[in-house]
Scaffold this active site. Structure first.
Site, PDB file in Angstrom:
ATOM      1  N   LYS A  58      -1.831  14.744  -7.858  1.00  0.00           N
ATOM      2  CA  LYS A  58      -0.789  14.283  -8.791  1.00  0.00           C
ATOM      3  C   LYS A  58       0.367  15.283  -8.827  1.00  0.00           C
ATOM      4  O   LYS A  58       1.535  14.891  -8.921  1.00  0.00           O
ATOM      5  CB  LYS A  58      -1.375  14.075 -10.191  1.00  0.00           C
ATOM      6  CG  LYS A  58      -2.355  12.920 -10.310  1.00  0.00           C
ATOM      7  CD  LYS A  58      -1.729  11.538 -10.095  1.00  0.00           C
ATOM      8  CE  LYS A  58      -0.782  11.143 -11.189  1.00  0.00           C
ATOM      9  NZ  LYS A  58      -0.239   9.772 -10.960  1.00  0.00           N
TER      10      LYS A  58
ATOM     11  N   THR B  26       0.045  13.480 -15.086  1.00  0.00           N
ATOM     12  CA  THR B  26      -1.158  13.739 -15.880  1.00  0.00           C
ATOM     13  C   THR B  26      -1.237  15.162 -16.438  1.00  0.00           C
ATOM     14  O   THR B  26      -0.687  16.105 -15.843  1.00  0.00           O
ATOM     15  CB  THR B  26      -2.399  13.485 -14.987  1.00  0.00           C
ATOM     16  OG1 THR B  26      -3.568  13.963 -15.641  1.00  0.00           O
ATOM     17  CG2 THR B  26      -2.303  14.206 -13.655  1.00  0.00           C
ATOM     18  N   ASP B  27      -1.967  15.299 -17.531  1.00  0.00           N
ATOM     19  CA  ASP B  27      -2.286  16.621 -18.086  1.00  0.00           C
ATOM     20  C   ASP B  27      -3.155  17.442 -17.120  1.00  0.00           C
ATOM     21  O   ASP B  27      -3.239  18.661 -17.260  1.00  0.00           O
ATOM     22  CB  ASP B  27      -3.009  16.468 -19.438  1.00  0.00           C
ATOM     23  CG  ASP B  27      -4.241  15.574 -19.368  1.00  0.00           C
ATOM     24  OD1 ASP B  27      -4.293  14.678 -18.500  1.00  0.00           O
ATOM     25  OD2 ASP B  27      -5.165  15.772 -20.185  1.00  0.00           O
TER      26      ASP B  27
ATOM     27  N   TYR C 203      -7.822  15.596  -7.879  1.00  0.00           N
ATOM     28  CA  TYR C 203      -6.930  14.626  -8.547  1.00  0.00           C
ATOM     29  C   TYR C 203      -5.687  15.340  -9.078  1.00  0.00           C
ATOM     30  O   TYR C 203      -4.559  14.898  -8.829  1.00  0.00           O
ATOM     31  CB  TYR C 203      -7.696  13.948  -9.690  1.00  0.00           C
ATOM     32  CG  TYR C 203      -6.834  13.099 -10.605  1.00  0.00           C
ATOM     33  CD1 TYR C 203      -6.326  11.868 -10.178  1.00  0.00           C
ATOM     34  CD2 TYR C 203      -6.537  13.510 -11.907  1.00  0.00           C
ATOM     35  CE1 TYR C 203      -5.550  11.083 -11.019  1.00  0.00           C
ATOM     36  CE2 TYR C 203      -5.769  12.728 -12.755  1.00  0.00           C
ATOM     37  CZ  TYR C 203      -5.276  11.519 -12.305  1.00  0.00           C
ATOM     38  OH  TYR C 203      -4.502  10.745 -13.145  1.00  0.00           O
TER      39      TYR C 203
ATOM     40  N   TRP D  58      -5.577  11.066 -21.170  1.00  0.00           N
ATOM     41  CA  TRP D  58      -6.715  10.355 -21.770  1.00  0.00           C
ATOM     42  C   TRP D  58      -6.341   8.912 -22.148  1.00  0.00           C
ATOM     43  O   TRP D  58      -6.452   8.513 -23.319  1.00  0.00           O
ATOM     44  CB  TRP D  58      -7.211  11.109 -23.007  1.00  0.00           C
ATOM     45  CG  TRP D  58      -7.767  12.477 -22.770  1.00  0.00           C
ATOM     46  CD1 TRP D  58      -7.487  13.330 -21.739  1.00  0.00           C
ATOM     47  CD2 TRP D  58      -8.711  13.168 -23.608  1.00  0.00           C
ATOM     48  NE1 TRP D  58      -8.197  14.498 -21.888  1.00  0.00           N
ATOM     49  CE2 TRP D  58      -8.950  14.429 -23.013  1.00  0.00           C
ATOM     50  CE3 TRP D  58      -9.364  12.858 -24.795  1.00  0.00           C
ATOM     51  CZ2 TRP D  58      -9.817  15.374 -23.574  1.00  0.00           C
ATOM     52  CZ3 TRP D  58     -10.229  13.799 -25.362  1.00  0.00           C
ATOM     53  CH2 TRP D  58     -10.451  15.032 -24.750  1.00  0.00           C
TER      54      TRP D  58
ATOM     55  N   THR E 201      -7.092   6.888  -9.514  1.00  0.00           N
ATOM     56  CA  THR E 201      -7.372   7.510 -10.819  1.00  0.00           C
ATOM     57  C   THR E 201      -8.840   7.884 -11.019  1.00  0.00           C
ATOM     58  O   THR E 201      -9.199   8.348 -12.101  1.00  0.00           O
ATOM     59  CB  THR E 201      -6.938   6.558 -11.959  1.00  0.00           C
ATOM     60  OG1 THR E 201      -7.572   5.294 -11.766  1.00  0.00           O
ATOM     61  CG2 THR E 201      -5.434   6.368 -11.982  1.00  0.00           C
TER      62      THR E 201
ATOM     63  N   ALA F 156      -1.842   4.623  -8.782  1.00  0.00           N
ATOM     64  CA  ALA F 156      -2.456   5.920  -8.490  1.00  0.00           C
ATOM     65  C   ALA F 156      -3.915   5.702  -8.125  1.00  0.00           C
ATOM     66  O   ALA F 156      -4.487   4.657  -8.423  1.00  0.00           O
ATOM     67  CB  ALA F 156      -2.371   6.850  -9.703  1.00  0.00           C
TER      68      ALA F 156
ATOM     69  N   ASP G 110       0.853  -1.190   0.000  1.00  0.00           N
ATOM     70  CA  ASP G 110       0.000   0.000   0.000  1.00  0.00           C
ATOM     71  C   ASP G 110       0.889   1.239   0.000  1.00  0.00           C
ATOM     72  O   ASP G 110       1.617   1.490   0.959  1.00  0.00           O
ATOM     73  CB  ASP G 110      -0.892  -0.036   1.252  1.00  0.00           C
ATOM     74  CG  ASP G 110      -1.873   1.125   1.296  1.00  0.00           C
ATOM     75  OD1 ASP G 110      -1.701   2.106   0.539  1.00  0.00           O
ATOM     76  OD2 ASP G 110      -2.810   1.051   2.113  1.00  0.00           O
TER      77      ASP G 110
HETATM   78  N1  LIG Z   1      -6.313   6.751 -16.906  1.00  0.00           N
HETATM   79  C1  LIG Z   1      -6.046   7.911 -17.475  1.00  0.00           C
HETATM   80  O1  LIG Z   1      -6.792   8.409 -18.328  1.00  0.00           O
HETATM   81  C2  LIG Z   1      -4.793   8.658 -17.093  1.00  0.00           C
HETATM   82  C3  LIG Z   1      -4.529   9.887 -17.717  1.00  0.00           C
HETATM   83  C4  LIG Z   1      -3.353  10.569 -17.381  1.00  0.00           C
HETATM   84  C5  LIG Z   1      -2.475  10.027 -16.454  1.00  0.00           C
HETATM   85  N2  LIG Z   1      -2.772   8.842 -15.854  1.00  0.00           N
HETATM   86  C6  LIG Z   1      -1.816   8.297 -14.885  1.00  0.00           C
HETATM   87  O2  LIG Z   1      -1.312   7.090 -15.427  1.00  0.00           O
HETATM   88  C7  LIG Z   1      -0.982   6.184 -14.370  1.00  0.00           C
HETATM   89  C8  LIG Z   1      -1.622   4.838 -14.643  1.00  0.00           C
HETATM   90  O3  LIG Z   1      -3.037   5.021 -14.712  1.00  0.00           O
HETATM   91  P1  LIG Z   1      -4.035   3.787 -14.965  1.00  0.00           P
HETATM   92  O4  LIG Z   1      -5.211   4.347 -15.693  1.00  0.00           O
HETATM   93  O5  LIG Z   1      -3.299   2.619 -15.490  1.00  0.00           O
HETATM   94  O6  LIG Z   1      -4.480   3.499 -13.457  1.00  0.00           O
HETATM   95  P2  LIG Z   1      -5.347   2.298 -12.868  1.00  0.00           P
HETATM   96  O7  LIG Z   1      -5.790   1.369 -13.956  1.00  0.00           O
HETATM   97  O8  LIG Z   1      -6.371   2.911 -11.974  1.00  0.00           O
HETATM   98  O9  LIG Z   1      -4.281   1.496 -11.995  1.00  0.00           O
HETATM   99  C9  LIG Z   1      -3.739   2.022 -10.822  1.00  0.00           C
HETATM  100  C10 LIG Z   1      -3.249   0.881  -9.963  1.00  0.00           C
HETATM  101  O10 LIG Z   1      -2.762   1.447  -8.740  1.00  0.00           O
HETATM  102  C11 LIG Z   1      -3.302   0.677  -7.670  1.00  0.00           C
HETATM  103  N3  LIG Z   1      -3.381   1.448  -6.439  1.00  0.00           N
HETATM  104  C12 LIG Z   1      -4.340   2.332  -6.049  1.00  0.00           C
HETATM  105  N4  LIG Z   1      -4.086   2.767  -4.803  1.00  0.00           N
HETATM  106  C13 LIG Z   1      -2.948   2.144  -4.398  1.00  0.00           C
HETATM  107  C14 LIG Z   1      -2.225   2.157  -3.196  1.00  0.00           C
HETATM  108  N5  LIG Z   1      -2.603   2.885  -2.122  1.00  0.00           N
HETATM  109  N6  LIG Z   1      -1.098   1.389  -3.100  1.00  0.00           N
HETATM  110  C15 LIG Z   1      -0.714   0.617  -4.139  1.00  0.00           C
HETATM  111  N7  LIG Z   1      -1.379   0.561  -5.315  1.00  0.00           N
HETATM  112  C16 LIG Z   1      -2.492   1.307  -5.428  1.00  0.00           C
HETATM  113  C17 LIG Z   1      -4.679   0.287  -8.165  1.00  0.00           C
HETATM  114  O11 LIG Z   1      -5.217  -0.762  -7.385  1.00  0.00           O
HETATM  115  P3  LIG Z   1      -6.825  -0.853  -7.200  1.00  0.00           P
HETATM  116  O12 LIG Z   1      -7.378  -1.020  -8.590  1.00  0.00           O
HETATM  117  O13 LIG Z   1      -6.996  -2.028  -6.318  1.00  0.00           O
HETATM  118  O14 LIG Z   1      -7.253   0.456  -6.581  1.00  0.00           O
HETATM  119  C18 LIG Z   1      -4.353  -0.122  -9.605  1.00  0.00           C
HETATM  120  O15 LIG Z   1      -3.877  -1.453  -9.668  1.00  0.00           O
HETATM  121  C19 LIG Z   1      -1.420   6.871 -13.089  1.00  0.00           C
HETATM  122  O16 LIG Z   1      -0.323   7.523 -12.513  1.00  0.00           O
HETATM  123  C20 LIG Z   1      -2.423   7.912 -13.550  1.00  0.00           C
HETATM  124  O17 LIG Z   1      -2.501   9.005 -12.665  1.00  0.00           O
HETATM  125  C21 LIG Z   1      -3.897   8.142 -16.155  1.00  0.00           C
END
Ligand SMILES: NC(=O)c1ccc[n+]([C@@H]2O[C@H](COP(=O)([O-])OP(=O)(O)OC[C@H]3O[C@@H](n4cnc5c(N)ncnc54)[C@H](OP(=O)(O)O)[C@@H]3O)[C@@H](O)[C@H]2O)c1
Length: 299
Positions: free
Chosen positions: A137, A109-110, A133, A159, A70, A68, A44
């Site tokens: 970040k 992130t953007d 958020y 995105w 998200t 993260a 965690d």
């Molecule tokens: N998705 C987008 O559109 C987007 C856009 C710009 C930037 N980003 C960035 O890109 C990165 C990857 O995003 P993603 O969409 O792949 O995210 P995601 O699918 O939500 O995956 C995030 C992972 O982090 C885990 N997590 C959450 N809280 C945690 C904690 N306290 N300790 C350890 N692990 C934890 C989640 O577990 P659980 O599922 O069990 O919570 C999940 O496995 C992130 O940094 C995000 O901010 C995403």
């Protein structure tokens, strides 16, 4: 479009290993790397002792942080938790990286920007997050910068869509198969980005020895409405049966959500291109690839 470029072999800690981006990153870790996957519930990010002990025990050379909170709207009502995961957690990883002499790669992130610009955002443009958020970040970025660690890389992206996670493409495909009418926001513009392409860009940057902040997104831009129309067209050209007949463009004010989003968040990838010599693939071609091959289902 699945990356040719892999991460260098070595001892790799993949944090947030079960998330959407992490699924794409896993495919680019070479078979001869020694990898440990860290995620909830055993690891965690909000637990500093657990983070420091887990990473010290493994002793990675490279830490890839895909973890993260998200849920952008959920962060509004749980800002304290968002700050602990997205703001403090990356600082604990930096502290652990300092202790083991590891390099830290982090994803941001953007949404750290306020969207009040009409040409692509540069890495050193002033930040101004509009949401909990985005603030959390940004706090994570600052925690890494201020940690004393020298060998860090932060890749801001936008995105995201890809297999293994909830994303706009999957939501739209579900709604478009159920409904004939949809209303989608047309006054927020950004660059959709395929997780396979982002993972490959991260591998390229790591291979180049890049340090500091870089932007990576697929090339081109659209509104959410434009993105939705492209999803419908590309899905139909792949032979998917959709019920949708009309996708109505609406304004952000017509569709209020808890979190405010930037109106224009296209990221400049010039620095990435200069560093790696690679050009980001076009978002629409990436979408087509995802629909044809990337979802792991036969169309
Ligand atoms: N998705 C987008 O559109 C987007 C856009 C710009 C930037 N980003 C960035 O890109 C990165 C990857 O995003 P993603 O969409 O792949 O995210 P995601 O699918 O939500 O995956 C995030 C992972 O982090 C885990 N997590 C959450 N809280 C945690 C904690 N306290 N300790 C350890 N692990 C934890 C989640 O577990 P659980 O599922 O069990 O919570 C999940 O496995 C992130 O940094 C995000 O901010 C995403």
């Amino acid at each position: 479009m699945v990356g040719e470029r892999k991460f260098p072999a070595g001892r790799i800690a993949l944090v947030g290993a079960n998330g959407m981006l992490a699924q794409a990153v896993r495919r680019l870790i070479p078979a001869d790397a020694v990898t440990v996957f860290f995620d909830l519930p055993d690891f965690d990010l909000t637990n500093r002792e657990q983070v420091l002990a887990g990473l010290k025990e493994f002793g990675p050379e490279l830490i890839l942080n895909c973890a993260a909170m998200t849920d952008v709207d959920g962060c509004e009502s749980q800002e304290e938790l968002a700050t602990r995961i997205n703001g403090l957690g990356p600082g604990y990883l930096a502290e652990a990286a300092l202790g083991c002499g590891a390099r830290l790669v982090h994803v941001s992130t953007d949404y750290v920007f306020d969207g009040r610009k009409s040409n692509p955002w540069l890495e050193d443009d002033p930040t101004g997050p509009l949401s909990a958020y985005g603030r959390s970040k940004l706090a994570g970025e600052l925690a890494i910068r201020d940690s004393g660690l020298r060998d860090w890389l932060i890749v801001r992206t936008s995105w995201l869509f890809g297999p293994g996670g909830g994303n706009f493409v999957e939501t739209m495909l579900r709604l478009m198969s159920e409904r004939r009418q949809l209303r989608v926001v047309d006054d927020q513009v950004g660059s959709p980005t395929y997780t396979d392409d982002l993972a490959e860009a991260m591998a390229r940057l790591v291979t180049c020895g890049a340090r500091g902040v870089f932007h990576f997104a697929n090339s081109g831009q659209c509104s959410w409405h434009g993105f939705a129309c492209a999803i419908a067209e590309e899905a139909r050209s792949c032979g998917m049966a959709l019920a949708i007949e009309n996708i109505e463009p609406i304004t952000t004010a017509d569709y209020p959500l808890p979190a405010q989003r930037p109106a224009w968040s296209v990221l400049s990838t010039r620095k990435y291109q200069q560093e790696t010599g690679a050009c980001p693939p076009d978002w629409r071609a990436a979408l087509r690839h995802y629909l044809k091959q990337g979802r792991g289902v036969l169309l």
